[in-house]
Design a protein around this motif. Structure first.
Motif: not given
Length: 422
Positions: A203-231
């Motif tokens: 009964a929960a296989l197909t043709n049941n219209g739109d179903d919604w799901s919600h959730g969370w996560g985390l995005n971590l970043g770093m930017a380092w310029e060791p010299s004027a030419e490189w990032t």
């Protein structure tokens, strides 16, 4: 109130309107597996590159540590995405042989965001964008030969991400970023009645219209310029812990659980001192599809019920994506971009049967684009991407299901964006 502040408020107001539209009408699309290859024209013009170069406000979706480089600004964009996908089945019954092409070959995908400098060390940004998805709709249904199966056959998966990013410049060379990410996804499936006897919950296989799901996560970043030419840039987005698709608990493994995989990206950008108009960048990305059972569990041998903890999935592997791109500042107003990307194979040959619903065969992307700086802080950007056609052929290992199947897909994509800095 200054003119710049008025313009800034107008840009943010326009962004808010765009956000509302995006939440209500985000369409499905797929490039690397089912993940988008970049999120705005600047990144898409470089085949998705952006972890080590400033690509404007939407670049925060790839690396939140770049907020200090972006500065005060707002951006809105839209992508017209045109995929052609389908499959062929050979042999005789029980699957109905023939060629099948999906309907719905044009999608409009909006995005937007704004970024603000808090002080001389930190920024806060807001972005919203379509992370990815998959859409197939076949008028014919080859599974009807098994005794059941309405038309159309297909699935629709849509994902929208919203994040608030905070960037902090530790010193002149190093910046760090963090961005909590809220995700919403919508899913529907049709035409899978033939698999009812193989499901833990028909009964929960197909043709049941739109179903919604919600959730969370985390995005971590770093930017380092060791010299004027490189990032050097790096980012890691955690696995997104999502609600179950309860209306499709008899389809996806683990009773409808469909988390969004983690991704990790490492890149470098080089701007020669003797030729500062040119920047070369390259990056490596890994998408951890194997961490999500509904995506990675094998469907090569249909011996376990659909929806069970170890139930069949699409058999997708972790995907590695390599990109190389260039930025050429032809004049103070005109910036040109171009790039290519290559993705590793998404699954094995014997997994093709269930992947008629998600034929993510694309391996190569080639892109180019440009930005033109207008007066008073406005900039217009555009990009075109062609994903080269790729095929995948094989046969399922389940007795009686071993007819040869070939999946195919190619894509074209046009992206346009308008940004404003103050």
């Amino acid at each position: 109130m200054t003119v710049n502040k008025l313009r800034g408020r107008f840009a943010v107001s326009a962004f808010s309107t765009l956000v509302s539209g995006l939440i209500l009408s985000t369409p499905a699309h797929a490039t690397n597996g089912y993940f988008s290859n970049g999120y705005n024209p600047q990144s898409k013009a470089m085949a998705g590159s952006g972890v080590a170069v400033d690509n404007g406000v939407l670049g925060l979706a790839q690396n939140p540590a770049l907020g200090f480089r972006v500065g005060n600004g707002a951006e809105g964009c839209i992508t017209l995405f045109a995929p052609e996908r389908g499959f062929t089945i050979g042999g005789a019954a029980p699957l109905t042989p023939g060629s099948y092409s999906s309907e719905n070959n044009l999608f409009a995908i909006p995005c937007g965001g704004a970024n603000f400098r808090l002080n001389d060390r930190s920024t806060v940004g807001f972005v919203i964008y379509g992370n990815g998805g998959m859409n197939t709709e076949y008028v014919g249904n080859p599974f009807a030969g098994l005794g059941a199966g309405t038309s159309p056959l297909g699935v629709n998966l849509e994902q929208v991400f919203m994040s608030v990013s905070f960037a902090y410049q530790i010193n002149d060379a190093l910046s760090l970023g963090i961005a909590p990410v809220f995700a919403a996804q919508r899913f529907s499936a049709t035409g899978l009645q033939a698999f009812g006897a193989m499901s833990t919950n028909p009964a929960a296989l197909t043709n049941n219209g739109d179903d919604w799901s919600h959730g969370w996560g985390l995005n971590l970043g770093m930017a380092w310029e060791p010299s004027a030419e490189w990032t050097i840039g790096a980012s890691y987005r955690t696995r997104m812990q999502m609600d179950q698709f309860r209306s499709y608990a008899g389809l996806f493994a683990e009773q409808g659980d469909f988390d969004i995989p983690a991704t990790a990206t490492l890149g470098a950008a080089y701007t020669p001192a003797a030729y500062s108009n040119l920047t070369l960048t390259a990056e490596f990305q890994r998408i951890f599809f194997s961490d999500v059972a509904a995506i990675s569990n094998s469907g090569a041998l249909l011996a376990t019920p659909l929806g069970a903890n170890n139930g069949p999935g699409f058999g997708w592997k972790d995907m590695n994506v390599v990109r190389a791109a260039a930025i050429y500042r032809a004049s103070p107003r005109l910036t040109l971009r171009g790039g290519v990307s290559y993705a590793t194979d998404f699954t094995d040959d014997n997994e093709v049967l269930l992947n008629v619903l998600a034929p993510a065969t694309i391996r190569w992307h080639a892109s180019f684009g440009a930005s033109y700086a207008m007066k008073n802080g406005w900039e217009l950007s555009g990009a075109f991407t062609h994903a080269l056609e790729a095929e995948k052929s094989g046969s399922n290992l389940t007795p009686g299901f071993g007819q040869p199947v070939t999946l195919s897909m190619y894509q074209n994509e046009l992206s346009i964006g308008l940004s404003y800095k103050w």
